[in-house]
Design an enzyme around this catalytic site. Structure first.
Site, PDB file in Angstrom:
ATOM      1  N   ARG A   1     -24.464  38.747  85.980  1.00 35.65           N
ATOM      2  CA  ARG A   1     -25.254  38.606  87.329  1.00 35.65           C
ATOM      3  C   ARG A   1     -24.343  39.145  88.356  1.00 35.65           C
ATOM      4  NH1 ARG A   1     -24.955  32.212  88.899  1.00 35.65           N
ATOM      5  NH2 ARG A   1     -22.816  32.017  88.188  1.00 35.65           N
TER       6      ARG A   1
ATOM      7  N   ASN B   1     -27.961  35.701  95.895  1.00 36.91           N
ATOM      8  CA  ASN B   1     -27.089  34.430  95.534  1.00 36.91           C
ATOM      9  C   ASN B   1     -25.591  34.726  95.452  1.00 36.91           C
ATOM     10  OD1 ASN B   1     -26.056  33.464  92.649  1.00 36.91           O
ATOM     11  ND2 ASN B   1     -27.395  31.760  93.742  1.00 36.91           N
ATOM     12  N   GLU B   2     -24.990  34.020  96.423  1.00 37.31           N
ATOM     13  CA  GLU B   2     -23.497  34.213  96.401  1.00 37.31           C
ATOM     14  C   GLU B   2     -22.961  35.522  96.392  1.00 37.31           C
ATOM     15  OE1 GLU B   2     -23.086  29.909  93.647  1.00 37.31           O
ATOM     16  OE2 GLU B   2     -22.826  31.830  92.735  1.00 37.31           O
TER      17      GLU B   2
ATOM     18  N   CYS C   1     -17.266  47.127  94.555  1.00 37.54           N
ATOM     19  CA  CYS C   1     -17.501  48.235  93.836  1.00 37.54           C
ATOM     20  C   CYS C   1     -16.785  49.559  94.005  1.00 37.54           C
ATOM     21  CB  CYS C   1     -19.062  48.264  93.651  1.00 37.54           C
ATOM     22  SG  CYS C   1     -19.496  49.939  92.593  1.00 37.54           S
TER      23      CYS C   1
ATOM     24  N   CYS D   1     -17.195  52.728  92.734  1.00 34.81           N
ATOM     25  CA  CYS D   1     -17.868  53.908  91.991  1.00 34.81           C
ATOM     26  C   CYS D   1     -17.788  55.050  93.171  1.00 34.81           C
ATOM     27  CB  CYS D   1     -19.534  53.580  92.003  1.00 34.81           C
ATOM     28  SG  CYS D   1     -20.252  53.327  93.413  1.00 34.81           S
TER      29      CYS D   1
ATOM     30  N   GLU E   1     -26.059  23.929  96.903  1.00 39.77           N
ATOM     31  CA  GLU E   1     -25.932  23.901  95.189  1.00 39.77           C
ATOM     32  C   GLU E   1     -24.788  22.655  95.233  1.00 39.77           C
ATOM     33  OE1 GLU E   1     -25.296  26.917  92.521  1.00 39.77           O
ATOM     34  OE2 GLU E   1     -26.678  28.112  93.341  1.00 39.77           O
TER      35      GLU E   1
ATOM     36  N   LYS F   1     -26.026  26.567  80.182  1.00 35.75           N
ATOM     37  CA  LYS F   1     -26.751  25.433  79.246  1.00 35.75           C
ATOM     38  C   LYS F   1     -26.201  24.029  79.366  1.00 35.75           C
ATOM     39  CE  LYS F   1     -25.241  26.926  74.552  1.00 35.75           C
ATOM     40  NZ  LYS F   1     -24.454  27.965  74.914  1.00 35.75           N
TER      41      LYS F   1
ATOM     42  N   HIS G   1     -24.224  23.172  81.997  1.00 34.78           N
ATOM     43  CA  HIS G   1     -24.060  22.797  83.318  1.00 34.78           C
ATOM     44  C   HIS G   1     -24.899  21.399  83.432  1.00 34.78           C
ATOM     45  CE1 HIS G   1     -23.745  22.902  87.714  1.00 34.78           C
ATOM     46  NE2 HIS G   1     -23.083  23.910  87.598  1.00 34.78           N
TER      47      HIS G   1
END
Length: 697
Positions: A118, A156-157, A162, A164, A323, A372, A374
């Site tokens: 992600r 998200n965060e 990059c 490229c 969070e 899974k 966490h």
């Protein structure tokens, strides 16, 4: 100080919620029914949804499947829950990555990332921006008027860079704009005559290596510090522009619902202050390593510093803890569950430092993949009969009782400068290492130590960048202010001359915004203000010892160990408060003070531990006229902070120690839930006590 408006549209009191991923459970009968029943039992009034749901919202290009999300939004509305609806840009679907590989990020080794993980998309890619605009627009068009919608959660965060070809080309365009198409100006700013790096064409400029540590065999540029800095600035500007692209697609259909994005903490290497003006409320994700290290005092201090930083982004307006782990985090080394009481304590610490909401990752543990294991409110056992669930319920009850504090501000008369560009500049400096080539700079850790000294002194603290206003404060701590951007030195001089107390340290005032060293002696433009010349810097090695001793009449007592850095100072108006004990510079100044105008500047020429800093800041704050929230010294592990609406002061007494602590509250006029607090108040291990009194002048 007056009360701020609610962080979320239509929400009174505190937000209490969790990241909810129902798209993972659409094929498991009964789970979603259980979730909504148990969320009510837990006392949650909000949920963040669709953060990583793009493939469930658009399983094929142009084919949208919103039915499941309609159901979730409707259930939330019926349950009077606030929907924090995310734009799903952080994790693109497989079809997008395969059809448009340019959307995937290229790493510092110039390797294109395959579909994976992600937050590894290219922020520059026009195709990716177009696809994000489309999904965001569809979401906003469909849900703008939905009664559950209270807050948009952009991405998200945001993080990373990059390398490229698109980003390289955009970087050159960014440079041409910054340097007004003057390549000679760039060469001067980057000092490119060094090692024959002078550029004669904009096309000769490539992105740098992008990693921090020095490597003589690096394939790409790492030696031109001005290039490294400008690349970080460019990458950050690309992320900001990408976020604005996301926001504009939402605003086209929903001009009113507040916007936020969730930042990470100090490790983010990211200047959240640059993003604050585009957001209605600041929010961040906090995952302290509770119980991993001996004692939790420094862990709690760092968490407090980060809360203070994010609260300060919007001029003191309350922020959101978006969070946190209900128990353990699988991303934290050690992975220990929170001890009984720690969850409630950590949640109330967020409130104590200005948060108007506490939320968790995650509501329900995933059955598979990277997170899974966490921690979550609902475990794999699929039950609410757990210690964690009962602590969530306890947190809900505590937040409900404190609902009148929501919107209250946090008045601070002391501030710590923690500046992200200063961090970048120090990251790029080659040198200041020990005999094993370990980096001694440790800027963030140093700021945490100085924050600890302020935090232990029972005062509220803002954490600001060097561009923020200094006028609200009586004491300003600026550890390792290595870089000085234009105008900062002059504003610091005005701050001191007008009565402020400034604390500087070693490695301050050494370079400008391009990381070019100031000529004329360090601390550069602050030399006259500090009243000294830092002539040399000694890097203390692991086998060496050095100490500093306060001089008679200085107002301080004791001998303290010095570590890592000891600067050899030549006084030019300042007075020595402490001198070195050992080595060829024994007896020379280590700590100095220089009165100027109505204020004074302290210079700490040596790095010390928290013992020295705790003692130093108690007296420096008193001399600066910063009143303590609690007059008596605090037991180790106990913190005090406050919030107010301008009439009533709400004082948070938090014990992060596994041992009982007794507070001396004589003369404090504090009242708790059960009446006036006694002169000597006992706090149980991991206890949070909130008391109230009329606001003091």
């Amino acid at each position: 100080m007056k009360r701020f408006p609610p962080a979320l549209t239509g929400l009174t009191g505190f937000l209490h919620g969790a990241d909810y991923n129902p798209e993972q459970w659409l094929e498991t009968p009964g789970v979603i029914d259980d979730d909504f029943r148990w969320m009510a039992e837990a006392g949650l009034n909000a949920a963040s949804i669709a953060i990583f749901a793009w493939s469930s919202l658009e399983p094929e290009e142009g084919r949208f499947t919103f039915g499941w999300l309609d159901d979730i939004m409707d259930r939330m509305a019926r349950q009077n829950m606030a929907a924090v609806l995310a734009t799903p840009s952080a994790a693109r679907p497989a079809w997008l990555a395969k059809a448009y590989p340019e959307c995937m990020r290229v790493n510092a080794r110039r390797e294109r990332t395959a579909f994976s993980e992600r937050r590894n998309h290219c922020y520059t890619s026009p195709i990716y921006r177009d696809k994000v605009r489309r999904i965001n627009g569809e979401l906003a068009r469909r849900y703008a008027s939905h009664p559950a919608l209270r807050l948009w959660h952009l991405g998200n965060e945001y993080s990373g860079d990059c390398f490229c070809g698109l980003c390289a080309s955009a970087f050159r365009t960014w440079l041409r704009h910054k340097y007004q198409d003057d390549l000679d100006a760039l060469n001067r700013a980057w000092w490119t005559a060094f090692w024959s790096h002078t550029y004669r064409s904009w096309e000769e400029i490539d992105p740098p290596d992008g990693t921090i540590d020095w490597d003589a065999n690096a394939r790409f540029e790492k030696s031109v510090n001005g290039l490294l800095l400008d690349w970080k600035r460019f990458s950050q500007d690309q992320i900001l522009d990408f976020m604005r692209t996301e926001a504009s697609a939402v605003r086209l259909h929903d001009p009113h619902t507040p916007l936020t994005t969730n930042f990470l903490g100090l490790e983010h290497r990211f200047d959240a202050a640059r993003f604050a003006a585009d957001l209605d409320v600041a929010s961040w994700d906090s995952y302290p390593a509770w119980h991993v290290h001996p004692g939790d005092t420094l862990t709690a201090c760092r968490a407090a510093m980060e809360h203070n930083y994010f609260r300060s982004l919007k001029g003191g307006r309350p922020h959101l803890l978006m969070e946190s782990a209900p128990s353990h985090s699988n991303w934290i080394a050690g992975g220990k569950p929170k001890r009984p009481g720690m969850h409630v304590l950590a949640s109330l610490q967020a409130v104590a430092h200005g948060a108007d909401g506490v939320a968790y990752f995650q509501w329900r543990q995933s059955r598979g993949s990277a997170e899974k294991y966490h921690g979550a409110v609902i475990p794999h056992a699929n039950t609410t009969d757990t210690r964690i669930f009962r602590e969530i319920q306890d947190t809900s009850r505590r937040l409900a009782r404190l609902s009148g504090i929501a919107g209250c501000g946090t008045p601070a008369r002391s501030a710590l400068i923690y500046d992200q560009e200063n961090q970048w500049a120090l990251d790029g400096v080659h040198g200041f290492k020990d005999s094993q080539w370990r980096d001694l700079k440790k800027y963030a850790e140093t700021c945490v130590r100085h924050h600890h000294g302020l935090w232990r002194s029972a005062v509220n603290i803002d954490v600001i960048s060097m561009d923020a206003s200094f006028s609200p404060y009586r004491l300003l701590a600026a550890p390792m202010l290595y870089m000085l951007r234009p105008g900062v030195a002059g504003r610091l001089e005005s701050f001191v001359h007008n009565g402020g107390t400034l604390v500087l340290t070693y490695l301050s005032g050494q370079a400008d915004e391009n990381d070019l060293c100031f000529l004329g002696g360090f601390p550069g433009p602050l030399r006259a203000l500090a009243g000294l010349w830092a002539e040399e810097t000694d890097c203390i090695q692991p086998h060496e010892t050095q100490a500093l001793r306060f001089t008679p009449g200085s107002g301080w007592d004791g001998v303290f160990e010095a570590e890592d850095f000891c600067q050899i100072l030549r006084l030019e108006g300042a007075s020595a408060l402490a001198v070195y004990e050992n080595g060829f510079y024994a007896g020379t100044p280590a700590i100095t003070v220089h009165p100027q105008g109505k204020g004074r500047t302290y210079y700490l020429g040596a790095r010390t531990g928290t013992g020295f800093l705790d003692a130093f800041y108690v007296q420096a704050l008193a001399q600066a006229g910063v009143p303590r929230l609690i007059r008596a010294p605090l037991p180790l592990g106990v913190s005090v902070s406050s919030r107010t609406d301008g009439v009533v002061e709400h004082v948070f007494l938090l014990n992060f120690s596994p041992e009982e602590a007794v507070l001396d509250l004589r003369g404090e006029d504090l009242t708790g839930d059960d009446g006036p607090l006694p002169d000597h108040q006992t706090l149980a291990p991991y206890e949070a006590l909130i008391a109230h009194r009329p606001l003091r002048d």
